[in-house]
Design a protein around this motif. Structure first.
Motif, PDB file in Angstrom:
ATOM      1  N   TRP A  28       0.812  -1.210   0.000  1.00 22.70           N
ATOM      2  CA  TRP A  28       0.000   0.000   0.000  1.00 22.70           C
ATOM      3  C   TRP A  28       0.851   1.267   0.000  1.00 22.70           C
ATOM      4  CZ3 TRP A  28       1.541   2.552   4.226  1.00 22.70           C
ATOM      5  CH2 TRP A  28       2.097   1.784   5.261  1.00 22.70           C
ATOM      6  N   ALA A  29       2.100   1.180   0.434  1.00 23.81           N
ATOM      7  CA  ALA A  29       2.974   2.352   0.490  1.00 23.81           C
ATOM      8  C   ALA A  29       3.312   2.873  -0.909  1.00 23.81           C
ATOM      9  CB  ALA A  29       4.247   2.026   1.250  1.00 23.81           C
ATOM     10  N   TRP A  30       3.156   2.028  -1.926  1.00 31.10           N
ATOM     11  CA  TRP A  30       3.387   2.490  -3.299  1.00 31.10           C
ATOM     12  C   TRP A  30       2.386   3.567  -3.687  1.00 31.10           C
ATOM     13  CZ3 TRP A  30       7.552   1.627  -6.168  1.00 31.10           C
ATOM     14  CH2 TRP A  30       8.415   0.624  -5.735  1.00 31.10           C
ATOM     15  N   PHE A  31       1.215   3.520  -3.095  1.00 33.50           N
ATOM     16  CA  PHE A  31       0.215   4.544  -3.389  1.00 33.50           C
ATOM     17  C   PHE A  31       0.591   5.884  -2.747  1.00 33.50           C
ATOM     18  CE2 PHE A  31      -2.076   0.584  -4.081  1.00 33.50           C
ATOM     19  CZ  PHE A  31      -2.466   0.799  -5.395  1.00 33.50           C
ATOM     20  N   ILE A  32       1.319   5.846  -1.647  1.00 34.15           N
ATOM     21  CA  ILE A  32       1.850   7.078  -1.068  1.00 34.15           C
ATOM     22  C   ILE A  32       2.869   7.676  -2.029  1.00 34.15           C
ATOM     23  CG2 ILE A  32       3.230   8.064   0.816  1.00 34.15           C
ATOM     24  CD1 ILE A  32       2.002   5.925   2.652  1.00 34.15           C
ATOM     25  N   LEU A  33       3.697   6.810  -2.600  1.00 38.83           N
ATOM     26  CA  LEU A  33       4.708   7.278  -3.544  1.00 38.83           C
ATOM     27  C   LEU A  33       4.074   7.958  -4.752  1.00 38.83           C
ATOM     28  CD1 LEU A  33       7.722   7.398  -4.109  1.00 38.83           C
ATOM     29  CD2 LEU A  33       7.524   5.196  -5.259  1.00 38.83           C
ATOM     30  N   LEU A  34       2.920   7.503  -5.162  1.00 39.28           N
ATOM     31  CA  LEU A  34       2.222   8.151  -6.278  1.00 39.28           C
ATOM     32  C   LEU A  34       1.889   9.615  -5.962  1.00 39.28           C
ATOM     33  CD1 LEU A  34      -0.231   5.419  -7.580  1.00 39.28           C
ATOM     34  CD2 LEU A  34       1.807   6.316  -8.696  1.00 39.28           C
ATOM     35  N   GLY A  35       1.752   9.926  -4.678  1.00 37.34           N
ATOM     36  CA  GLY A  35       1.480  11.304  -4.285  1.00 37.34           C
ATOM     37  C   GLY A  35       2.605  12.257  -4.649  1.00 37.34           C
ATOM     38  N   ALA A  36       3.785  11.747  -4.892  1.00 37.39           N
ATOM     39  CA  ALA A  36       4.913  12.592  -5.290  1.00 37.39           C
ATOM     40  C   ALA A  36       4.801  13.036  -6.743  1.00 37.39           C
ATOM     41  CB  ALA A  36       6.229  11.846  -5.073  1.00 37.39           C
ATOM     42  N   ALA A  37       3.913  12.405  -7.495  1.00 34.32           N
ATOM     43  CA  ALA A  37       3.784  12.738  -8.916  1.00 34.32           C
ATOM     44  C   ALA A  37       3.295  14.165  -9.119  1.00 34.32           C
ATOM     45  CB  ALA A  37       2.842  11.751  -9.596  1.00 34.32           C
ATOM     46  N   TRP A  38       2.381  14.631  -8.300  1.00 29.89           N
ATOM     47  CA  TRP A  38       1.835  15.975  -8.482  1.00 29.89           C
ATOM     48  C   TRP A  38       2.900  17.059  -8.315  1.00 29.89           C
ATOM     49  CZ3 TRP A  38      -2.388  17.850 -10.605  1.00 29.89           C
ATOM     50  CH2 TRP A  38      -2.666  19.190 -10.422  1.00 29.89           C
TER      51      TRP A  38
END
Length: 132
Positions: free
Chosen positions: A51-61
């Motif tokens: 699930w932590a990969w979804f936190i990493l997606l937050g860096a995309a913005w």
């Protein structure tokens, strides 16, 4: 393709826009999950924290904002640096979870991050009263 076509959004591949970084990150996470489902072993990943990969997606913005600002201005200014630091902080949190690192050992990274944020400030926006 005409300039008008690029500006109206009819271009099927929006390489010029700020969508490329988030899109590539989503594709990358999907490839990692697909590889795991197909039995590809990635030694440094702890799948218990998938699930932590979804936190990493937050860096995309913020990465996208930094890239778009850099392309617009052509300079590495405070706004670009601020967006990159924001992406870095999100990436640090995600990495600690993904690699199952100890918060007790790695918390000084956030102190360093705070100091970097103090050095690199985003330009302040003037209030309406000051403009008049």
């Amino acid at each position: 393709m005409t300039d008008n076509e690029a500006n109206t959004g009819t271009n099927p591949v929006a390489w010029h826009s700020g969508r490329i970084i988030p899109a590539l990150m989503v594709v990358g996470v999907g490839l990692i999950f697909l590889g795991a489902n197909l039995g590809v072993q990635i030694p440094f990943l702890n799948w218990a924290n998938w699930w932590a990969w979804f936190i990493l997606l937050g860096a995309a913005w913020p990465l996208s904002e930094a890239w778009q600002r850099y392309r617009t201005t052509g300079t590495f200014d405070g706004t670009v640096a601020h967006s990159l630091l924001s992406a870095l902080s999100i990436g640090m949190v995600a990495t600690i979870f993904i690699l199952d690192l100890s918060w007790g050992k790695w918390w000084p990274l956030f102190v360093i991050y705070g100091g970097l944020c103090m050095l690199v400030r985003e330009p302040r926006r003037r209030r309406r009263d000051e403009v008049r």
